[in-house]
Motif scaffolding. Structure first.
Motif, PDB file in Angstrom:
ATOM      1  N   ILE A  76      67.039  18.560  52.389  1.00  0.00           N
ATOM      2  CA  ILE A  76      66.114  18.186  51.321  1.00  0.00           C
ATOM      3  C   ILE A  76      66.583  18.802  50.006  1.00  0.00           C
ATOM      4  O   ILE A  76      67.029  19.953  49.969  1.00  0.00           O
ATOM      5  N   GLU A  77      66.511  18.034  48.941  1.00  0.00           N
ATOM      6  CA  GLU A  77      66.893  18.541  47.624  1.00  0.00           C
ATOM      7  C   GLU A  77      65.830  19.545  47.183  1.00  0.00           C
ATOM      8  O   GLU A  77      64.698  19.177  46.895  1.00  0.00           O
ATOM      9  N   THR A  78      66.201  20.816  47.131  1.00  0.00           N
ATOM     10  CA  THR A  78      65.239  21.903  46.993  1.00  0.00           C
ATOM     11  C   THR A  78      65.461  22.684  45.710  1.00  0.00           C
ATOM     12  O   THR A  78      66.587  23.066  45.382  1.00  0.00           O
ATOM     13  N   PHE A  79      64.359  22.945  45.002  1.00  0.00           N
ATOM     14  CA  PHE A  79      64.390  23.747  43.779  1.00  0.00           C
ATOM     15  C   PHE A  79      63.394  24.893  43.931  1.00  0.00           C
ATOM     16  O   PHE A  79      62.241  24.675  44.308  1.00  0.00           O
ATOM     17  N   LEU A  80      63.836  26.113  43.628  1.00  0.00           N
ATOM     18  CA  LEU A  80      62.947  27.271  43.674  1.00  0.00           C
ATOM     19  C   LEU A  80      62.876  27.880  42.284  1.00  0.00           C
ATOM     20  O   LEU A  80      63.908  28.198  41.678  1.00  0.00           O
ATOM     21  N   ILE A  81      61.661  28.038  41.766  1.00  0.00           N
ATOM     22  CA  ILE A  81      61.460  28.589  40.421  1.00  0.00           C
ATOM     23  C   ILE A  81      60.883  29.999  40.531  1.00  0.00           C
ATOM     24  O   ILE A  81      59.823  30.204  41.126  1.00  0.00           O
ATOM     25  N   GLU A  82      61.577  30.962  39.964  1.00  0.00           N
ATOM     26  CA  GLU A  82      61.126  32.354  39.977  1.00  0.00           C
ATOM     27  C   GLU A  82      61.449  33.001  38.636  1.00  0.00           C
ATOM     28  O   GLU A  82      62.577  32.897  38.152  1.00  0.00           O
ATOM     29  N   ARG A  83      60.470  33.657  38.027  1.00  0.00           N
ATOM     30  CA  ARG A  83      60.676  34.265  36.722  1.00  0.00           C
ATOM     31  C   ARG A  83      61.436  35.595  36.814  1.00  0.00           C
ATOM     32  O   ARG A  83      62.380  35.836  36.072  1.00  0.00           O
ATOM     33  N   LYS A  84      61.017  36.482  37.713  1.00  0.00           N
ATOM     34  CA  LYS A  84      61.594  37.820  37.770  1.00  0.00           C
ATOM     35  C   LYS A  84      62.494  37.948  38.988  1.00  0.00           C
ATOM     36  O   LYS A  84      62.017  38.191  40.092  1.00  0.00           O
ATOM     37  N   THR A 161      68.599  25.016  44.889  1.00  0.00           N
ATOM     38  CA  THR A 161      68.852  25.353  43.489  1.00  0.00           C
ATOM     39  C   THR A 161      67.839  26.400  43.063  1.00  0.00           C
ATOM     40  O   THR A 161      66.630  26.161  43.108  1.00  0.00           O
ATOM     41  N   ILE A 162      68.315  27.573  42.663  1.00  0.00           N
ATOM     42  CA  ILE A 162      67.435  28.660  42.251  1.00  0.00           C
ATOM     43  C   ILE A 162      67.335  28.647  40.727  1.00  0.00           C
ATOM     44  O   ILE A 162      68.353  28.749  40.032  1.00  0.00           O
ATOM     45  N   ILE A 163      66.130  28.524  40.225  1.00  0.00           N
ATOM     46  CA  ILE A 163      65.898  28.439  38.775  1.00  0.00           C
ATOM     47  C   ILE A 163      65.209  29.708  38.297  1.00  0.00           C
ATOM     48  O   ILE A 163      64.141  30.063  38.788  1.00  0.00           O
ATOM     49  N   TYR A 187      65.106  30.483  31.713  1.00  0.00           N
ATOM     50  CA  TYR A 187      65.693  31.677  31.110  1.00  0.00           C
ATOM     51  C   TYR A 187      67.169  31.848  31.424  1.00  0.00           C
ATOM     52  O   TYR A 187      67.877  32.552  30.709  1.00  0.00           O
ATOM     53  N   ASP A 188      67.643  31.257  32.491  1.00  0.00           N
ATOM     54  CA  ASP A 188      69.064  31.343  32.837  1.00  0.00           C
ATOM     55  C   ASP A 188      69.582  32.769  32.814  1.00  0.00           C
ATOM     56  O   ASP A 188      70.661  33.069  32.281  1.00  0.00           O
ATOM     57  N   GLY A 189      68.789  33.676  33.390  1.00  0.00           N
ATOM     58  CA  GLY A 189      69.242  35.058  33.497  1.00  0.00           C
ATOM     59  C   GLY A 189      68.942  35.921  32.290  1.00  0.00           C
ATOM     60  O   GLY A 189      69.213  37.120  32.308  1.00  0.00           O
ATOM     61  N   LYS A 190      68.371  35.365  31.212  1.00  0.00           N
ATOM     62  CA  LYS A 190      68.044  36.168  30.040  1.00  0.00           C
ATOM     63  C   LYS A 190      66.937  37.156  30.389  1.00  0.00           C
ATOM     64  O   LYS A 190      66.007  36.843  31.115  1.00  0.00           O
ATOM     65  N   VAL A 194      62.167  34.068  24.210  1.00  0.00           N
ATOM     66  CA  VAL A 194      61.440  32.872  24.607  1.00  0.00           C
ATOM     67  C   VAL A 194      62.365  31.945  25.388  1.00  0.00           C
ATOM     68  O   VAL A 194      63.502  31.698  24.986  1.00  0.00           O
ATOM     69  N   GLY A 195      61.873  31.455  26.495  1.00  0.00           N
ATOM     70  CA  GLY A 195      62.671  30.558  27.309  1.00  0.00           C
ATOM     71  C   GLY A 195      62.712  29.150  26.750  1.00  0.00           C
ATOM     72  O   GLY A 195      61.969  28.798  25.833  1.00  0.00           O
ATOM     73  N   GLU A 196      63.594  28.366  27.306  1.00  0.00           N
ATOM     74  CA  GLU A 196      63.735  26.974  26.886  1.00  0.00           C
ATOM     75  C   GLU A 196      62.774  26.102  27.697  1.00  0.00           C
ATOM     76  O   GLU A 196      62.769  26.148  28.931  1.00  0.00           O
ATOM     77  N   LYS A 197      61.963  25.321  27.011  1.00  0.00           N
ATOM     78  CA  LYS A 197      60.993  24.461  27.677  1.00  0.00           C
ATOM     79  C   LYS A 197      61.710  23.327  28.415  1.00  0.00           C
ATOM     80  O   LYS A 197      62.516  22.605  27.836  1.00  0.00           O
ATOM     81  N   ARG A 198      61.404  23.202  29.709  1.00  0.00           N
ATOM     82  CA  ARG A 198      62.049  22.191  30.533  1.00  0.00           C
ATOM     83  C   ARG A 198      61.034  21.546  31.465  1.00  0.00           C
ATOM     84  O   ARG A 198      59.927  22.056  31.654  1.00  0.00           O
TER      85      ARG A 198
END
Length: 296
Positions: A76-84, A161-163, A187-190, A194-198
């Motif tokens: 399955i095409e999987t995306f995981l979103i985590e801030r920290k 895909t880890i975001i 944030y791409d590791g920043k 301010v992050g980029e709205k996506r």
């Protein structure tokens, strides 16, 4: 614990002698998984149109990381979103032996293998409850930033895909053939700014973002029970740390918590000291006459 005992338990692997205790990213090569499946939607599905199912997971803790790995291994095409990505989540970090095997965890990420547990009553009577453990059993002590990162990395190795992003809100599908649209700051590791709205369009969403879940709010999941906890990591002198080398403590009683417990759990070079409660926040408000006293 000798090597013969280790070999008799699924998922228990000895640390590699050339690998640092903290080098979690180097453990993955020793893991073997079944061949990845290919999951394709039926040609009659107007929503997927022959492509892979696409799923987003919000939250990169053990639940999110494990879900991402399982889905990715299934094709399955999987995306995981985590801030920290280095989040030292407030957590005692004690795990049962069965979790080590079921999650196929390497011993390298376990700080201590405790075999002694002491329960301290409200009257300060201590009872040893670790005596029921068998010779090969223990209670694992882990740091959440280490465990969580390991599970996320393993999910990535299996195709997820880890975001690095902060989930903001979600647009619900307008009809049965429309996607969920997730809005997040990338944030791409920043580490700051301010992050980029996506946005991200998916077919299904898994909310693994904790007690203050924005996914739960987006789907109007309603009220639910949760605990409030406090913890500090305290580094104590080496001679005192010897006391906790193989010992964890739990405290019960109103002086520690009205309905929960307190803990002192040893980790790699410190002890995690915490307590919590499941009492409603409003019930824990400090009466006006006690506010000054509470500050002292």
């Amino acid at each position: 614990m000798n090597s013969m005992v280790l070999k008799s338990f699924l998922g228990l692997r000895k640390s590699s002698p050339e690998t640092s205790h903290f080098a979690v990213h180097q453990k993955h090569a020793a893991i073997s998984f079944p061949q990845k499946l290919k999951v394709i939607a039926g040609k009659t599905s107007p929503k997927l149109q022959g492509r892979n199912l696409r799923v987003a997971i919000v939250g990169g803790g053990p639940a999110g990381g494990s879900a991402a790995e399982t889905l990715a291994k299934g094709g399955i095409e999987t995306f995981l979103i985590e801030r920290k990505m280095d989040n030292c989540k407030l957590c005692g970090g004690a795990i049962p032996l069965c979790m080590v095997g079921e999650f196929d965890l390497p011993l390298d990420i376990i700080d201590r293998r405790v075999t002694k547990m002491k329960m301290i009553s409200p009257s300060n009577v201590a009872v040893d409850i670790g005596r029921t453990l068998k010779s090969h059993e223990y209670i694992g002590m882990v740091r959440r930033e280490v465990l969580d990162a390991y599970l996320r990395d393993r999910a990535k190795e299996n195709g997820a895909t880890i975001i690095n992003g902060l989930f903001l809100k979600m647009d619900m599908p307008k009809d049965k053939n429309s996607p969920y649209v997730l809005h997040y700051s990338g944030y791409d590791g920043k580490t700051g700014g301010v992050g980029e709205k996506r946005t991200l369009e998916v077919d299904a969403v898994i909310g693994a973002d904790g007690a203050n879940s924005r996914v739960a709010k987006a789907i109007d999941a309603g009220d639910y029970e949760y605990a409030i906890a406090f913890q500090e990591r305290i580094k104590i002198p080496d001679d005192k740390m010897v006391y906790y080398e193989n010992l964890a403590e739990m405290y019960v009683g109103d002086d520690v918590s009205p309905d929960f417990y307190g803990w002192v759990f040893p980790k790699c070079d410190h002890v995690a000291v915490g307590t919590g409660t499941v009492t409603h926040k409003a019930d824990k408000e400090i009466p006006a006459g006690n506010k000054e006293k509470s500050r002292r």
